[in-house]
Design an enzyme around this catalytic site. Structure first.
Site, PDB file in Angstrom:
ATOM      1  N   ARG A 197       4.345  -8.876   5.085  1.00  0.00           N
ATOM      2  CA  ARG A 197       5.522  -9.158   5.911  1.00  0.00           C
ATOM      3  C   ARG A 197       6.606  -8.136   5.602  1.00  0.00           C
ATOM      4  O   ARG A 197       7.066  -8.022   4.477  1.00  0.00           O
ATOM      5  CB  ARG A 197       6.013 -10.570   5.629  1.00  0.00           C
ATOM      6  N   ASP A 246      13.661 -23.212   9.674  1.00  0.00           N
ATOM      7  CA  ASP A 246      12.917 -23.075  10.932  1.00  0.00           C
ATOM      8  C   ASP A 246      11.790 -24.103  10.950  1.00  0.00           C
ATOM      9  O   ASP A 246      10.609 -23.782  11.086  1.00  0.00           O
ATOM     10  CB  ASP A 246      12.368 -21.658  11.067  1.00  0.00           C
ATOM     11  N   ASN A 269       5.631 -23.320  13.179  1.00  0.00           N
ATOM     12  CA  ASN A 269       5.673 -22.597  11.910  1.00  0.00           C
ATOM     13  C   ASN A 269       4.820 -23.278  10.848  1.00  0.00           C
ATOM     14  O   ASN A 269       4.997 -23.035   9.654  1.00  0.00           O
ATOM     15  CB  ASN A 269       7.112 -22.462  11.410  1.00  0.00           C
ATOM     16  N   ASP A 292       7.120 -19.044   7.439  1.00  0.00           N
ATOM     17  CA  ASP A 292       8.414 -18.537   7.927  1.00  0.00           C
ATOM     18  C   ASP A 292       9.604 -19.191   7.224  1.00  0.00           C
ATOM     19  O   ASP A 292      10.127 -20.215   7.664  1.00  0.00           O
ATOM     20  CB  ASP A 292       8.523 -18.707   9.446  1.00  0.00           C
TER      21      ASP A 292
END
Length: 371
Positions: free
Chosen positions: A76, A241, A246, A262
């Site tokens: 990421r 989130d 997710n 996330d």
């Protein structure tokens, strides 16, 4: 959101060359494992990367203590400055540390390395385990027909309860204010946790609009000030989130969270923040589907059901539904306004005369703050 599906439009996909990325990751990997012959066997750059970061999927192989090691990994990357990022600050170190600290409480991928130096790949990044499972799709949203709609009512109810269970487990982590102090983006200075969270969102909105006033966003914050809860909830780790899109779920009939993903919006908060975000993101998809004549999932992730199960698990009864529903919709409105301004910058859409027309949840927010 897309007019066709109600989904949040994805930003431009990666422009990286796959071969160059594979070579660069391989060179970096050989500085992290005790094998000068370590190699990246394959590397894929997904066509639909995340809204605020870039993801590379890879398989790596090396030898460690005489034994072969082969790992499926996810890399990421923080967005580069010229990518018109969705968030002003992309703290990969905080995401890495959050995942490391919560892994004894909820299922998350193992995090292996954090690289703060942008030199190897052009941006800081971290590397984590790649897991298998299924994720409710955003494009088109799962309510339009997906493995979620194909579940039995009982299986979907169990999926809902397990999802609320993840949030409850996060909120039960003791001494969150101290353990996750690195996530507090506002100086305490006597303000409550909820006030600091809203103030941070207001500062984000000022940055996200890029100097273009948004009357609707301003009205939303004014509504919050006028309807502030009389009693705020306890300070907890807020995933941020907290939506089903997710979470990676297990295959088969027993639908359980396999990985909570996330963590870029993680912060200190109150319980209702994650619960309202979970409910409201589904509600936005559901109302969009109903406007297009699609039945969707009207009995899924309703506030009353979510709050009741959360209370069973934690002993805390969520309150102030209206306030937190408005706040969740306002937060999403700011994010979508930023992503649309990003699309304007890249020439994908034209700038409207009324900047509020860029807010894809405009109707929802207007309806909520006008009663």
């Amino acid at each position: 959101m897309s007019e066709q599906s109600g989904a949040i439009a994805r930003p431009r996909t990666s422009t990286r060359d796959t071969g160059e990325a594979r070579a660069a990751v391989g060179a970096w990997l050989r500085t992290r494992v005790p094998d000068p012959d370590a190699e990246v066997l394959d590397l894929d750059i997904p066509s639909a990367n995340g809204m605020s970061s870039e993801t590379l999927l890879l398989t790596a192989r090396w030898t460690e203590q005489g034994a072969p090691v082969e790992r499926r990994l996810v890399l990421r990357l923080a967005p580069r400055g010229d990518a018109v990022p969705v968030f002003p600050r992309y703290d990969l170190a905080a995401q890495f540390e959050s995942m490391r600290l919560v892994r004894d409480h909820v299922p998350v991928p193992d995090v292996h390395w954090y690289e703060p130096d942008p030199a190897p790949l052009g941006s800081p990044f971290f590397v984590m385990e790649r897991l298998d499972g299924r994720v409710p799709p955003d494009i088109p949203p799962y309510v339009y027909g997906s493995w979620v709609t194909e579940l039995s009512a009982q299986a979907r109810s169990e999926m809902q309860d397990a999802t609320v269970g993840v949030i409850a487990a996060l909120h039960r982590i003791p001494d969150a204010a101290s353990t996750f102090a690195f996530l507090d983006r506002e100086a305490p200075d006597g303000r409550s946790t909820l006030r600091r969270h809203v103030d941070a969102t207001r500062a984000y909105a000022d940055w996200a609009t890029g100097g273009r006033p948004s009357p609707l966003i301003d009205r939303g914050f004014a509504w919050l000030d006028a309807n502030w809860p009389g009693e705020e909830g306890p300070t907890v780790l807020s995933w941020g989130d907290s939506r089903v899109g997710n979470i990676m779920y297990t295959e088969g009939r027993d639908v359980r969270p396999a990985a909570v993903l996330d963590w870029e919006m993680a912060a200190l908060g109150v319980p209702e923040l994650d619960l309202a975000w979970l409910v409201d993101l589904h509600r936005m998809f559901q109302t969009g589907a109903e406007r297009r004549g699609v039945p969707g999932l009207p009995d899924f992730l309703r506030w009353a059901d979510v709050a009741a199960h959360y209370a069973e698990l934690t002993g805390y009864q969520p309150r102030d539904e209206d306030f937190h529903q408005v706040y969740a919709t306002l937060r999403m409105s700011v994010v979508t306004l930023r992503t649309q301004l990003r699309a304007v910058r890249f020439g994908e859409i034209e700038m409207p005369e009324d900047p509020d027309d860029l807010i894809r949840a405009r109707c929802d927010l207007e309806e909520l703050i006008t009663g």
